[in-house]
Design an enzyme around this catalytic site. Structure first.
Site, PDB file in Angstrom:
ATOM      1  CB  SER A  69      -0.955  -0.038   1.199  1.00  0.00           C
ATOM      2  OG  SER A  69      -1.842   1.028   1.197  1.00  0.00           O
ATOM      3  CG  ASP A 289      -6.071   0.803  -0.062  1.00  0.00           C
ATOM      4  OD1 ASP A 289      -5.273   1.759   0.011  1.00  0.00           O
ATOM      5  OD2 ASP A 289      -5.990  -0.211   0.655  1.00  0.00           O
ATOM      6  CB  ALA A 402      -8.344  11.080   9.232  1.00  0.00           C
ATOM      7  NE  ARG A 526      -4.117   3.079  16.153  1.00  0.00           N
ATOM      8  CZ  ARG A 526      -3.537   2.677  15.014  1.00  0.00           C
ATOM      9  NH1 ARG A 526      -2.864   3.531  14.260  1.00  0.00           N
ATOM     10  NH2 ARG A 526      -3.651   1.424  14.621  1.00  0.00           N
ATOM     11  N   PRO A 527      -0.184   2.135  18.938  1.00  0.00           N
ATOM     12  CG  PRO A 527      -0.347  -0.125  19.509  1.00  0.00           C
ATOM     13  CD  PRO A 527      -0.837   1.232  19.904  1.00  0.00           C
ATOM     14  CB  SER A 528       1.962   1.594  13.424  1.00  0.00           C
ATOM     15  OG  SER A 528       1.720   1.181  12.100  1.00  0.00           O
ATOM     16  CB  THR A 530       0.905  -1.090   8.626  1.00  0.00           C
ATOM     17  OG1 THR A 530       0.990   0.321   8.879  1.00  0.00           O
ATOM     18  CG2 THR A 530      -0.550  -1.475   8.412  1.00  0.00           C
TER      19      THR A 530
END
Length: 573
Positions: A69, A289, A402, A526-528, A530
């Site tokens: 991505s 996407d 977002a 927050r932890p990612s 990806t």
């Protein structure tokens, strides 16, 4: 005789794809995602897992997409797609992670046999898979490993080639619904482009033609999608593609694309001499996407129209059509957001009445029609699977992160109601036909930048909006997103839809104390899902304070958890 797992074939080919030592793989929100050069064993094993998933579901076709991505070009990844084009069932994410981390071939085979027993998989069932990849240089080698997995277990696998992630999702649902009353579309790129373009043309017929749209393709597979759909659109919409260098080493997502625009909150440098004041532009990400819009005002100042702005535009438009079609009270439209949604967007949507026509704010003009019932707005943890699942609970569920990833879902009951409803006036008939066309224009399997782009253009055409007028629906609170590389991102645990930390202990209280010092302050950590980083979001009434809040919270994260000194953001050195 009961069918048996082809252990010999699997073992022989597995030895060609050994798991790297000292690497632990994790199937997360976006599947497996890490450096492309360490994923060979994962792709082989995913090929076998996809086949078993298909067998477990009586031979329904499963999708496999090889992509990373918006990540840098050296990364790659793979994710599985369930039969309706949705994300892999959560329980199977655990199976994927376990299989990927089996240390040896014998361990892998042993885990496969355990999965077959626990999931009650009938090996005599057929295994059908459709797979595709994006334009990353590591893609062909990883696909070859994936194909070895299919070969090892004897799956019937169809190669969809190089295409966008949303098109692969579309293929999966189209294949599995072929010949049923819920037939989704023809399972080919021609079928996809024809479906979207035909619906778009119906929706904008009779509307003033919009000026050409500049499209930043992130030097990714979206460039091919934009090139292919343009002839289908004809004169209904002119697209001007930029950043289309899909074969140039290092170009993918480099200083361009939706993630770059959202994170840096500025134009891709390649468009600096291209975009004129007042002209609309949008950016796709590497696998098409995500979608972010933007424009320059008369002073040349950059204005971003992100997923929050798209959600506001789309939700209000659908609400308007539902009312105009005479279906108010029968079809409830709801919106799903994450903690990353701008505070102003949440307030705006919460004030949108479920039967009001539209809110139009530009300079001193305000038009508003309302009734007592409010538009429901739900907040869920970050990740498409959470948003998608929550949106399914509404008759029409609109969700956009977002970052520009999102879509609108029409429930099966809503679809039937739209198809059977008898309008009583020409205006109701027109609105009903528009709603039906929207169900065909919107890719309801997953967020789709090309489909969403046409959806946005539809609303702009109906409302005769420029970027400025769309932007004027509400004013974003200034915000800043900062990444911090830490020793262990898994040490960060959250609650309340990821808006509050429960671990590391005591860190949330310090964040709360900081937030109180800023007017309109809001921040979360927050932890990612990806990347090996922790993400810090800061929001305040004044931009300089939003920046300061985000970096001060990032500093707390760094100091509390021992961040990597090499990646310490300059703003808080």
């Amino acid at each position: 005789m009961t069918a048996q797992l082809p252990v010999e074939s699997i073992s022989k080919l597995s030895e060609l794809h050994p798991k790297p030592n000292h690497i632990r793989f994790q199937y997360g929100t976006a599947g497996f995602r890490t450096l492309g050069n360490v994923l060979d064993s994962v792709l082989f094993r995913v090929g076998i897992l996809a086949a078993l998933r298909s067998k477990r579901l009586d031979g329904k076709t499963i999708g496999v997409m090889v992509t990373a991505s918006h990540n840098p070009e050296h990364d790659n990844g793979v994710k599985l797609v369930d039969p309706r084009g949705e994300m892999l069932e959560a329980a199977w994410e655990v199976h994927a992670t376990s299989l990927a981390n089996a240390a040896t071939t014998s361990d892998f085979v042993e885990q496969l046999e355990a999965l077959i027993r626990s999931a009650k998989i009938d090996l005599s069932k057929p295994a059908r898979v459709v797979y595709a990849r994006d334009t990353r240089p590591s893609g062909p080698a990883l696909v070859a490993a994936l194909e070895d997995g299919f070969k090892a277990i004897g799956a019937d696998a169809r190669n969809a080639g190089v295409t966008t992630t949303p098109i692969l999702h579309y293929f999966v649902r189209s294949i599995n619904t072929k010949g049923t009353k819920n037939e989704y579309g023809e399972d080919s790129e021609d079928g996809y482009f024809t479906k979207l373009s035909s619906a778009f043309k119906k929706l904008v017929t009779g509307k003033p033609q919009l000026p050409p749209l500049v499209v930043d393709c992130a030097n990714g597979v979206g460039a091919e999608g934009i090139s292919k759909i343009s002839p289908y659109l004809g004169e209904s919409l002119t697209l001007i593609p930029h950043n289309t260098a899909t074969t140039t080493p290092g170009a993918l997502n480099n200083a361009c694309g939706a993630d770059y625009v959202k994170t840096s909150q500025k134009l891709p440098p390649s468009l600096a001499s291209v975009l004129k004041p007042g002209q609309r532009a949008c950016s796709l990400d590497g696998d098409a996407d995500r979608l972010i819009y933007y424009y320059l005002d008369d002073r040349g100042q950059f204005h971003m129209l992100d997923g929050d702005k798209i959600a506001a535009l789309v939700a209000a438009f659908i609400v308007e059509l539902v009312k105009s079609a005479g279906l108010e009270g029968e079809i409830q439209v709801g919106v799903v957001q994450t903690a990353y949604a701008n505070g102003s967007s949440t307030k705006y949507l919460a004030e949108v009445r479920s039967t009001h026509l539209f809110v139009y704010r530009m300079r001193d003009r305000v038009d508003r029609l309302s009734s007592p019932q409010r538009l429901p707005v739900r907040c869920v943890p970050t990740g498409v699977k959470h948003l998608h699942h929550a949106a399914e609970h509404f008759a029409v569920g609109v969700y956009f992160e977002a970052n520009g990833h999102g879509t609108a879902l029409f429930s099966p009951e809503t679809q039937e109601k739209l198809e059977s409803h008898e309008p009583t006036t020409p205006a109701q008939s027109t609105a009903l036909n528009h709603l039906l066309s929207l169900t065909r224009l919107i890719n309801q399997t997953v967020g789709d930048a090309i489909s969403d782009m046409l959806l946005v253009e539809t609303v702009l055409a109906h409302k005769s909006y420029s970027g400025l007028e769309w932007d004027s629906l509400y004013v974003d609170l200034p915000n800043r997103l900062v990444k911090v590389v830490v020793v262990d991102r898994h040490a960060f645990k959250t609650e309340d839809a990821e808006r509050r930390l429960v671990s590391p202990k005591g860190l949330q209280a310090k964040i709360d104390d900081l937030v109180k010092r800023y007017d309109g302050g809001r921040s979360f950590v927050r932890p990612s899902g990806t990347e090996d980083v922790v993400r810090v979001y800061g929001e305040a009434v004044i931009k300089s304070q939003a920046d300061e809040l985000a970096f001060r919270v990032a500093g707390l994260v760094y100091d509390e958890t021992g961040g990597d000194p090499a990646t310490r953001p300059k703003e808080f050195i």
